[in-house]
Design an enzyme around this catalytic site. Sequence first.
Site, PDB file in Angstrom:
ATOM      1  N   PHE A 119      -8.261 -12.979 -31.078  1.00  0.00           N
ATOM      2  CA  PHE A 119      -8.489 -14.086 -32.013  1.00  0.00           C
ATOM      3  C   PHE A 119      -7.685 -15.317 -31.648  1.00  0.00           C
ATOM      4  O   PHE A 119      -8.064 -16.434 -32.005  1.00  0.00           O
ATOM      5  CB  PHE A 119      -8.212 -13.669 -33.468  1.00  0.00           C
ATOM      6  CG  PHE A 119      -6.857 -13.071 -33.704  1.00  0.00           C
ATOM      7  CD1 PHE A 119      -5.734 -13.858 -33.835  1.00  0.00           C
ATOM      8  CD2 PHE A 119      -6.723 -11.697 -33.815  1.00  0.00           C
ATOM      9  CE1 PHE A 119      -4.488 -13.308 -34.066  1.00  0.00           C
ATOM     10  CE2 PHE A 119      -5.476 -11.134 -34.060  1.00  0.00           C
ATOM     11  CZ  PHE A 119      -4.363 -11.941 -34.183  1.00  0.00           C
TER      12      PHE A 119
ATOM     13  N   GLY B  63      -9.613 -18.220 -29.469  1.00  0.00           N
ATOM     14  CA  GLY B  63     -10.516 -19.217 -30.028  1.00  0.00           C
ATOM     15  C   GLY B  63     -10.047 -19.866 -31.308  1.00  0.00           C
ATOM     16  O   GLY B  63     -10.727 -20.712 -31.874  1.00  0.00           O
ATOM     17  N   HIS B  64      -8.894 -19.485 -31.791  1.00  0.00           N
ATOM     18  CA  HIS B  64      -8.426 -19.970 -33.097  1.00  0.00           C
ATOM     19  C   HIS B  64      -6.996 -20.477 -32.966  1.00  0.00           C
ATOM     20  O   HIS B  64      -6.059 -19.754 -33.315  1.00  0.00           O
ATOM     21  CB  HIS B  64      -8.492 -18.839 -34.116  1.00  0.00           C
ATOM     22  CG  HIS B  64      -8.458 -19.297 -35.538  1.00  0.00           C
ATOM     23  ND1 HIS B  64      -7.297 -19.415 -36.247  1.00  0.00           N
ATOM     24  CD2 HIS B  64      -9.443 -19.672 -36.369  1.00  0.00           C
ATOM     25  CE1 HIS B  64      -7.560 -19.815 -37.474  1.00  0.00           C
ATOM     26  NE2 HIS B  64      -8.859 -19.976 -37.573  1.00  0.00           N
ATOM     27  N   PHE B  65      -6.752 -21.575 -32.556  1.00  0.00           N
ATOM     28  CA  PHE B  65      -7.562 -22.672 -32.072  1.00  0.00           C
ATOM     29  C   PHE B  65      -7.220 -22.918 -30.614  1.00  0.00           C
ATOM     30  O   PHE B  65      -6.054 -22.781 -30.250  1.00  0.00           O
ATOM     31  CB  PHE B  65      -7.271 -23.935 -32.879  1.00  0.00           C
ATOM     32  CG  PHE B  65      -7.621 -23.803 -34.339  1.00  0.00           C
ATOM     33  CD1 PHE B  65      -8.906 -24.026 -34.771  1.00  0.00           C
ATOM     34  CD2 PHE B  65      -6.658 -23.443 -35.274  1.00  0.00           C
ATOM     35  CE1 PHE B  65      -9.236 -23.929 -36.117  1.00  0.00           C
ATOM     36  CE2 PHE B  65      -6.983 -23.332 -36.612  1.00  0.00           C
ATOM     37  CZ  PHE B  65      -8.276 -23.575 -37.046  1.00  0.00           C
TER      38      PHE B  65
ATOM     39  N   VAL C 246      -3.269 -19.836 -33.648  1.00  0.00           N
ATOM     40  CA  VAL C 246      -2.725 -19.332 -34.915  1.00  0.00           C
ATOM     41  C   VAL C 246      -3.570 -18.138 -35.363  1.00  0.00           C
ATOM     42  O   VAL C 246      -4.754 -18.045 -35.045  1.00  0.00           O
ATOM     43  CB  VAL C 246      -2.699 -20.406 -36.033  1.00  0.00           C
ATOM     44  CG1 VAL C 246      -1.802 -21.567 -35.652  1.00  0.00           C
ATOM     45  CG2 VAL C 246      -4.085 -20.896 -36.373  1.00  0.00           C
TER      46      VAL C 246
END
Length: 106
Positions: free
Chosen positions: A5, A8-10, A15
């Site tokens: 995660f 892509g976040h961010f 985060v």
Amino acid sequence: INEPFFQGHFPGYPVMPGVLIIEALAQVSVILVYQTLKRMPDDKSLIFFAGIDNARFKRQVTPGDQLTLESTEIRLVRGVGKFAVRATVGDALVAEAELLAALRDF
């Protein structure tokens, strides 16, 4: 940083998504339900997420942080429980909420 995660976040500012923090807190609460009822998970019942109240996010969780999860039973009546949950990194509060869960046979 190796958690998928974070990729892509961010991009450029990784985060942990708030929804994953809440999911982790819900899973800790499921363990508490089974311990309170002195039951083990089985193939005859499930615990369903039933609601969330007063969710607040206080700080971001970034790669390298150690997230500590806490769940306190507020009440548990006829298989429906309400829990006060908190996530912290060190002494810093990350998130808090009240979660509802329902144990149901199928």
